[in-house]
Scaffold this motif. Structure first.
Motif, PDB file in Angstrom:
ATOM      1  N   SER A  40       0.828  -1.208   0.000  1.00 48.65           N
ATOM      2  CA  SER A  40       0.000   0.000   0.000  1.00 48.65           C
ATOM      3  C   SER A  40       0.861   1.257   0.000  1.00 48.65           C
ATOM      4  CB  SER A  40      -0.915   0.007   1.229  1.00 48.65           C
ATOM      5  OG  SER A  40      -1.809  -1.066   1.181  1.00 48.65           O
ATOM      6  N   LEU A  41       1.901   1.257   0.803  1.00 45.44           N
ATOM      7  CA  LEU A  41       2.813   2.396   0.810  1.00 45.44           C
ATOM      8  C   LEU A  41       3.480   2.570  -0.552  1.00 45.44           C
ATOM      9  CD1 LEU A  41       4.459   1.979   4.324  1.00 45.44           C
ATOM     10  CD2 LEU A  41       2.814   3.716   3.625  1.00 45.44           C
ATOM     11  N   LEU A  42       3.852   1.477  -1.169  1.00 45.24           N
ATOM     12  CA  LEU A  42       4.460   1.543  -2.496  1.00 45.24           C
ATOM     13  C   LEU A  42       3.471   2.111  -3.516  1.00 45.24           C
ATOM     14  CD1 LEU A  42       6.834   0.829  -4.403  1.00 45.24           C
ATOM     15  CD2 LEU A  42       5.765  -1.395  -4.679  1.00 45.24           C
ATOM     16  N   PHE A  43       2.231   1.640  -3.465  1.00 40.87           N
ATOM     17  CA  PHE A  43       1.218   2.097  -4.414  1.00 40.87           C
ATOM     18  C   PHE A  43       0.955   3.596  -4.273  1.00 40.87           C
ATOM     19  CE2 PHE A  43      -3.220   3.050  -5.420  1.00 40.87           C
ATOM     20  CZ  PHE A  43      -3.260   2.670  -6.748  1.00 40.87           C
ATOM     21  N   TYR A  44       0.781   4.057  -3.046  1.00 41.15           N
ATOM     22  CA  TYR A  44       0.451   5.468  -2.840  1.00 41.15           C
ATOM     23  C   TYR A  44       1.641   6.399  -3.044  1.00 41.15           C
ATOM     24  CZ  TYR A  44      -4.203   4.249  -1.400  1.00 41.15           C
ATOM     25  OH  TYR A  44      -5.489   3.779  -1.396  1.00 41.15           O
ATOM     26  N   SER A  45       2.847   5.872  -2.951  1.00 41.92           N
ATOM     27  CA  SER A  45       4.014   6.723  -3.177  1.00 41.92           C
ATOM     28  C   SER A  45       4.540   6.612  -4.607  1.00 41.92           C
ATOM     29  CB  SER A  45       5.120   6.377  -2.189  1.00 41.92           C
ATOM     30  OG  SER A  45       5.632   5.083  -2.452  1.00 41.92           O
ATOM     31  N   TRP A  46       3.906   5.817  -5.435  1.00 40.92           N
ATOM     32  CA  TRP A  46       4.367   5.609  -6.806  1.00 40.92           C
ATOM     33  C   TRP A  46       4.473   6.910  -7.602  1.00 40.92           C
ATOM     34  CZ3 TRP A  46       5.902   1.009  -9.026  1.00 40.92           C
ATOM     35  CH2 TRP A  46       6.076   1.022 -10.404  1.00 40.92           C
ATOM     36  N   PRO A  47       3.438   7.766  -7.634  1.00 38.56           N
ATOM     37  CA  PRO A  47       3.548   8.970  -8.463  1.00 38.56           C
ATOM     38  C   PRO A  47       4.550   9.995  -7.923  1.00 38.56           C
ATOM     39  CG  PRO A  47       1.319   8.760  -7.575  1.00 38.56           C
ATOM     40  CD  PRO A  47       2.117   7.638  -7.063  1.00 38.56           C
ATOM     41  N   LYS A  48       4.641  10.109  -6.618  1.00 38.70           N
ATOM     42  CA  LYS A  48       5.533  11.095  -6.015  1.00 38.70           C
ATOM     43  C   LYS A  48       6.087  10.516  -4.710  1.00 38.70           C
ATOM     44  CE  LYS A  48       5.662  15.981  -4.933  1.00 38.70           C
ATOM     45  NZ  LYS A  48       4.880  17.183  -4.691  1.00 38.70           N
ATOM     46  N   PRO A  49       7.275   9.929  -4.742  1.00 37.93           N
ATOM     47  CA  PRO A  49       7.830   9.260  -3.556  1.00 37.93           C
ATOM     48  C   PRO A  49       7.981  10.159  -2.329  1.00 37.93           C
ATOM     49  CG  PRO A  49       9.047   8.626  -5.506  1.00 37.93           C
ATOM     50  CD  PRO A  49       8.112   9.734  -5.912  1.00 37.93           C
ATOM     51  N   SER A  50       8.084  11.456  -2.529  1.00 38.79           N
ATOM     52  CA  SER A  50       8.220  12.343  -1.367  1.00 38.79           C
ATOM     53  C   SER A  50       6.948  12.368  -0.515  1.00 38.79           C
ATOM     54  CB  SER A  50       8.579  13.752  -1.820  1.00 38.79           C
ATOM     55  OG  SER A  50       7.542  14.292  -2.609  1.00 38.79           O
ATOM     56  N   ASN A  51       5.808  11.964  -1.077  1.00 36.65           N
ATOM     57  CA  ASN A  51       4.563  11.897  -0.303  1.00 36.65           C
ATOM     58  C   ASN A  51       4.579  10.787   0.739  1.00 36.65           C
ATOM     59  OD1 ASN A  51       3.479  14.050  -1.657  1.00 36.65           O
ATOM     60  ND2 ASN A  51       2.293  12.804  -3.076  1.00 36.65           N
ATOM     61  N   LEU A  52       5.518   9.879   0.603  1.00 38.65           N
ATOM     62  CA  LEU A  52       5.622   8.771   1.553  1.00 38.65           C
ATOM     63  C   LEU A  52       5.862   9.278   2.971  1.00 38.65           C
ATOM     64  CD1 LEU A  52       5.606   5.694   1.733  1.00 38.65           C
ATOM     65  CD2 LEU A  52       8.066   5.747   1.391  1.00 38.65           C
ATOM     66  N   VAL A  53       6.605  10.355   3.101  1.00 36.72           N
ATOM     67  CA  VAL A  53       6.880  10.935   4.414  1.00 36.72           C
ATOM     68  C   VAL A  53       5.573  11.371   5.087  1.00 36.72           C
ATOM     69  CG1 VAL A  53       8.037  12.826   5.609  1.00 36.72           C
ATOM     70  CG2 VAL A  53       9.171  11.669   3.723  1.00 36.72           C
ATOM     71  N   TYR A  54       4.702  12.028   4.325  1.00 35.21           N
ATOM     72  CA  TYR A  54       3.427  12.492   4.875  1.00 35.21           C
ATOM     73  C   TYR A  54       2.512  11.321   5.224  1.00 35.21           C
ATOM     74  CZ  TYR A  54       5.099  16.762   2.704  1.00 35.21           C
ATOM     75  OH  TYR A  54       5.866  17.825   2.334  1.00 35.21           O
ATOM     76  N   LEU A  55       2.512  10.309   4.364  1.00 33.07           N
ATOM     77  CA  LEU A  55       1.658   9.150   4.604  1.00 33.07           C
ATOM     78  C   LEU A  55       2.100   8.383   5.844  1.00 33.07           C
ATOM     79  CD1 LEU A  55      -0.686   7.438   3.631  1.00 33.07           C
ATOM     80  CD2 LEU A  55       0.912   6.206   2.167  1.00 33.07           C
ATOM     81  N   VAL A  56       3.383   8.149   5.979  1.00 33.44           N
ATOM     82  CA  VAL A  56       3.898   7.441   7.161  1.00 33.44           C
ATOM     83  C   VAL A  56       3.672   8.279   8.416  1.00 33.44           C
ATOM     84  CG1 VAL A  56       5.991   6.563   8.259  1.00 33.44           C
ATOM     85  CG2 VAL A  56       5.541   6.049   5.875  1.00 33.44           C
ATOM     86  N   GLY A  57       3.850   9.588   8.317  1.00 33.02           N
ATOM     87  CA  GLY A  57       3.569  10.460   9.465  1.00 33.02           C
ATOM     88  C   GLY A  57       2.118  10.391   9.890  1.00 33.02           C
TER      89      GLY A  57
END
Length: 96
Positions: A40-57
């Motif tokens: 799920s993290l991979l899918f949601y960060s696919w277009p813009k990997p920098s969004n992973l920080v916000y999602l994990v936070g």
């Protein structure tokens, strides 16, 4: 990556289904849940990997709020729930 894209249907989805099916067979109790989380993290960060920080936070903040709600005395639970709602709605307002 969209749900109806060829990359998703022909590449991502079959790999995810096979990986999660294999994870279910592992002797580790929550291996399949961990697999779904990572995918799920991979899918949601696919277009813009920098969004992973916000999602994990956001995930960590919600996890902590859930722990606070479950351990709080009944009078304080409502306040923690309200804080969580404000946090999540604010998060949606900022990023949508």
């Amino acid at each position: 990556m969209n749900f109806n894209s060829f990359i998703y249907i022909l590449l991502f989805l079959p790999i995810v289904l096979a990986t999660c099916r294999l994870a279910r067979k592992l002797p580790i109790a929550r291996a399949s849940q961990f697999c779904v989380l990572i995918v799920s993290l991979l899918f949601y960060s696919w277009p813009k990997p920098s969004n992973l920080v916000y999602l994990v936070g956001s995930i960590l903040a919600n996890w902590q709020l859930a722990r606070l709600i479950s351990s709080a005395v009944p009078e304080r639970r409502k306040r923690w729930l309200q804080a969580g709602l404000v946090l999540n709605i604010g998060f949606l307002c900022v990023f949508k």
